[in-house]
Design a protein around this motif. Structure first.
Motif, PDB file in Angstrom:
ATOM      1  N   PHE A 112       0.847  -1.194   0.000  1.00  0.00           N
ATOM      2  CA  PHE A 112       0.000   0.000   0.000  1.00  0.00           C
ATOM      3  C   PHE A 112       0.877   1.237   0.000  1.00  0.00           C
ATOM      4  O   PHE A 112       2.076   1.176   0.263  1.00  0.00           O
ATOM      5  N   ASN A 113       0.262   2.394  -0.298  1.00  0.00           N
ATOM      6  CA  ASN A 113       1.062   3.611  -0.311  1.00  0.00           C
ATOM      7  C   ASN A 113       0.290   4.808   0.213  1.00  0.00           C
ATOM      8  O   ASN A 113      -0.931   4.819   0.219  1.00  0.00           O
ATOM      9  N   VAL A 114       1.068   5.781   0.646  1.00  0.00           N
ATOM     10  CA  VAL A 114       0.558   7.084   1.064  1.00  0.00           C
ATOM     11  C   VAL A 114       1.203   8.102   0.142  1.00  0.00           C
ATOM     12  O   VAL A 114       2.427   8.127  -0.010  1.00  0.00           O
ATOM     13  N   LYS A 115       0.378   8.926  -0.481  1.00  0.00           N
ATOM     14  CA  LYS A 115       0.872   9.988  -1.354  1.00  0.00           C
ATOM     15  C   LYS A 115       0.311  11.318  -0.876  1.00  0.00           C
ATOM     16  O   LYS A 115      -0.899  11.479  -0.749  1.00  0.00           O
ATOM     17  N   ILE A 116       1.204  12.246  -0.604  1.00  0.00           N
ATOM     18  CA  ILE A 116       0.823  13.598  -0.220  1.00  0.00           C
ATOM     19  C   ILE A 116       1.282  14.509  -1.355  1.00  0.00           C
ATOM     20  O   ILE A 116       2.454  14.478  -1.744  1.00  0.00           O
ATOM     21  N   GLY A 117       0.364  15.315  -1.881  1.00  0.00           N
ATOM     22  CA  GLY A 117       0.622  16.125  -3.059  1.00  0.00           C
ATOM     23  C   GLY A 117       1.496  17.335  -2.810  1.00  0.00           C
ATOM     24  O   GLY A 117       2.106  17.511  -1.747  1.00  0.00           O
ATOM     25  N   VAL A 118       1.507  18.216  -3.800  1.00  0.00           N
ATOM     26  CA  VAL A 118       2.297  19.445  -3.790  1.00  0.00           C
ATOM     27  C   VAL A 118       1.543  20.520  -3.018  1.00  0.00           C
ATOM     28  O   VAL A 118       0.326  20.658  -3.139  1.00  0.00           O
ATOM     29  N   GLY A 119       2.262  21.276  -2.200  1.00  0.00           N
ATOM     30  CA  GLY A 119       1.684  22.427  -1.507  1.00  0.00           C
ATOM     31  C   GLY A 119       0.695  22.071  -0.418  1.00  0.00           C
ATOM     32  O   GLY A 119      -0.226  22.848  -0.152  1.00  0.00           O
ATOM     33  N   CYS A 120       0.878  20.934   0.242  1.00  0.00           N
ATOM     34  CA  CYS A 120      -0.027  20.514   1.325  1.00  0.00           C
ATOM     35  C   CYS A 120       0.492  20.970   2.677  1.00  0.00           C
ATOM     36  O   CYS A 120       1.700  21.007   2.910  1.00  0.00           O
ATOM     37  N   HIS A 121      -0.432  21.299   3.565  1.00  0.00           N
ATOM     38  CA  HIS A 121      -0.119  21.727   4.920  1.00  0.00           C
ATOM     39  C   HIS A 121      -0.688  20.677   5.865  1.00  0.00           C
ATOM     40  O   HIS A 121      -1.897  20.625   6.072  1.00  0.00           O
ATOM     41  N   ILE A 122       0.169  19.854   6.429  1.00  0.00           N
ATOM     42  CA  ILE A 122      -0.244  18.807   7.361  1.00  0.00           C
ATOM     43  C   ILE A 122       0.207  19.269   8.737  1.00  0.00           C
ATOM     44  O   ILE A 122       1.398  19.395   8.999  1.00  0.00           O
ATOM     45  N   SER A 123      -0.728  19.512   9.620  1.00  0.00           N
ATOM     46  CA  SER A 123      -0.426  20.093  10.925  1.00  0.00           C
ATOM     47  C   SER A 123       0.192  19.062  11.874  1.00  0.00           C
ATOM     48  O   SER A 123       0.558  17.965  11.473  1.00  0.00           O
ATOM     49  N   SER A 124       0.249  19.409  13.136  1.00  0.00           N
ATOM     50  CA  SER A 124       0.863  18.563  14.171  1.00  0.00           C
ATOM     51  C   SER A 124      -0.075  17.448  14.626  1.00  0.00           C
ATOM     52  O   SER A 124      -1.294  17.584  14.576  1.00  0.00           O
ATOM     53  N   ASN A 125       0.534  16.361  15.067  1.00  0.00           N
ATOM     54  CA  ASN A 125      -0.184  15.238  15.678  1.00  0.00           C
ATOM     55  C   ASN A 125      -1.213  14.613  14.732  1.00  0.00           C
ATOM     56  O   ASN A 125      -2.280  14.190  15.152  1.00  0.00           O
ATOM     57  N   VAL A 126      -0.873  14.556  13.453  1.00  0.00           N
ATOM     58  CA  VAL A 126      -1.738  13.940  12.448  1.00  0.00           C
ATOM     59  C   VAL A 126      -1.327  12.479  12.297  1.00  0.00           C
ATOM     60  O   VAL A 126      -0.141  12.153  12.323  1.00  0.00           O
ATOM     61  N   ARG A 127      -2.308  11.594  12.150  1.00  0.00           N
ATOM     62  CA  ARG A 127      -2.062  10.163  11.971  1.00  0.00           C
ATOM     63  C   ARG A 127      -2.641   9.728  10.635  1.00  0.00           C
ATOM     64  O   ARG A 127      -3.818   9.958  10.368  1.00  0.00           O
ATOM     65  N   ILE A 128      -1.809   9.088   9.808  1.00  0.00           N
ATOM     66  CA  ILE A 128      -2.232   8.581   8.512  1.00  0.00           C
ATOM     67  C   ILE A 128      -1.836   7.107   8.454  1.00  0.00           C
ATOM     68  O   ILE A 128      -0.655   6.781   8.585  1.00  0.00           O
ATOM     69  N   PHE A 129      -2.826   6.231   8.253  1.00  0.00           N
ATOM     70  CA  PHE A 129      -2.566   4.791   8.249  1.00  0.00           C
ATOM     71  C   PHE A 129      -3.141   4.141   7.001  1.00  0.00           C
ATOM     72  O   PHE A 129      -4.241   4.488   6.562  1.00  0.00           O
ATOM     73  N   THR A 130      -2.432   3.141   6.441  1.00  0.00           N
ATOM     74  CA  THR A 130      -2.953   2.353   5.322  1.00  0.00           C
ATOM     75  C   THR A 130      -3.552   1.039   5.795  1.00  0.00           C
ATOM     76  O   THR A 130      -4.105   0.295   4.996  1.00  0.00           O
ATOM     77  N   GLU A 131      -3.452   0.747   7.082  1.00  0.00           N
ATOM     78  CA  GLU A 131      -4.019  -0.504   7.598  1.00  0.00           C
ATOM     79  C   GLU A 131      -4.449  -0.319   9.049  1.00  0.00           C
ATOM     80  O   GLU A 131      -3.767   0.337   9.826  1.00  0.00           O
ATOM     81  N   SER A 132      -5.594  -0.911   9.370  1.00  0.00           N
ATOM     82  CA  SER A 132      -6.132  -0.840  10.729  1.00  0.00           C
ATOM     83  C   SER A 132      -7.087  -2.021  10.917  1.00  0.00           C
ATOM     84  O   SER A 132      -7.545  -2.608   9.942  1.00  0.00           O
ATOM     85  N   VAL A 133      -7.396  -2.344  12.149  1.00  0.00           N
ATOM     86  CA  VAL A 133      -8.365  -3.411  12.379  1.00  0.00           C
ATOM     87  C   VAL A 133      -9.761  -2.923  12.017  1.00  0.00           C
ATOM     88  O   VAL A 133     -10.041  -1.731  12.041  1.00  0.00           O
ATOM     89  N   LYS A 134     -10.628  -3.858  11.661  1.00  0.00           N
ATOM     90  CA  LYS A 134     -12.025  -3.524  11.400  1.00  0.00           C
ATOM     91  C   LYS A 134     -12.723  -3.386  12.743  1.00  0.00           C
ATOM     92  O   LYS A 134     -12.722  -4.314  13.551  1.00  0.00           O
ATOM     93  N   PRO A 135     -13.321  -2.237  13.025  1.00  0.00           N
ATOM     94  CA  PRO A 135     -13.889  -1.994  14.349  1.00  0.00           C
ATOM     95  C   PRO A 135     -15.043  -2.917  14.721  1.00  0.00           C
ATOM     96  O   PRO A 135     -15.268  -3.168  15.901  1.00  0.00           O
ATOM     97  N   ASP A 136     -15.764  -3.449  13.740  1.00  0.00           N
ATOM     98  CA  ASP A 136     -16.885  -4.341  14.049  1.00  0.00           C
ATOM     99  C   ASP A 136     -16.452  -5.784  14.260  1.00  0.00           C
ATOM    100  O   ASP A 136     -17.296  -6.657  14.453  1.00  0.00           O
ATOM    101  N   SER A 137     -15.160  -6.046  14.236  1.00  0.00           N
ATOM    102  CA  SER A 137     -14.662  -7.410  14.372  1.00  0.00           C
ATOM    103  C   SER A 137     -14.785  -7.912  15.806  1.00  0.00           C
ATOM    104  O   SER A 137     -14.830  -7.136  16.760  1.00  0.00           O
ATOM    105  N   ASP A 138     -14.799  -9.214  15.932  1.00  0.00           N
ATOM    106  CA  ASP A 138     -14.711  -9.863  17.249  1.00  0.00           C
ATOM    107  C   ASP A 138     -13.227  -9.985  17.574  1.00  0.00           C
ATOM    108  O   ASP A 138     -12.516 -10.813  16.998  1.00  0.00           O
ATOM    109  N   PHE A 139     -12.740  -9.155  18.481  1.00  0.00           N
ATOM    110  CA  PHE A 139     -11.318  -9.108  18.790  1.00  0.00           C
ATOM    111  C   PHE A 139     -10.826 -10.362  19.507  1.00  0.00           C
ATOM    112  O   PHE A 139      -9.631 -10.544  19.685  1.00  0.00           O
TER     113      PHE A 139
END
Length: 167
Positions: A73-100
């Motif tokens: 998977f990939n993360v692409k951030i374009g030209v001239g973007c302003h990403i502030s502090s404490n930002v989280r960007i993820f390409t994978e996470s657990v499904k919240p409705d799953s039986d953990f």
């Protein structure tokens, strides 16, 4: 005399800290596709994962932010973007409705794309598989759970359309 010694020590420690982060960020530039004009705007910015991360020219990301790209998977951030502090960007996470209790816990995964000229406010979470359209804004403290079209302002938990931009 002690005050002068303390000030000198503080200056030395600040210089060492700046050097430390320059080394860390130069290693990230070597590992991922980071444009020369991209700015790491603070400390504790983490890029990690075996996927691809591309960070555009004249963009920046603020301190304490995290960008994760899982293998395939990939993360692409374009030209001239302003990403502030404490930002989280993820390409994978657990499904919240799953039986953990059932292992392995099912995951959701997908590329994340932030188009040119976007502004992402502080404390934003961008979930896997999200595309944020050109010239859009995501307000502070938002959780992005679906794609954002170009030229719109979104905010909230989960993020919702606030309004289209007036141009």
């Amino acid at each position: 005399m002690l005050s002068i010694a303390n000030r000198l020590l503080v200056r030395i420690l600040l210089a060492l800290s700046a050097l430390y982060w320059r080394v860390i960020y130069s290693e990230l530039r070597a590992r991922y596709d980071v444009s020369p004009g991209f700015r790491f705007n603070g400390k504790n910015i983490l890029l990690y994962g075996d996927g691809d991360i591309g960070l555009g020219e004249n963009s920046y990301i603020g301190d304490n932010s995290t960008v994760h790209a899982s293998s395939g998977f990939n993360v692409k951030i374009g030209v001239g973007c302003h990403i502030s502090s404490n930002v989280r960007i993820f390409t994978e996470s657990v499904k919240p409705d799953s039986d953990f209790r059932v292992k392995p816990v099912p995951a959701k995964a997908g590329d994340v794309t932030i188009a040119d000229a976007c502004w992402i406010g502080a404390n934003v979470l961008i979930n896997p598989g999200i595309s944020i359209g050109e010239n859009s804004v995501v307000g502070a403290n938002s959780v992005v759970t679906r794609d954002i079209p170009p030229d719109e302002i979104w905010g909230g938990v989960p993020a919702k359309l606030i309004r289209k931009k007036r141009q």
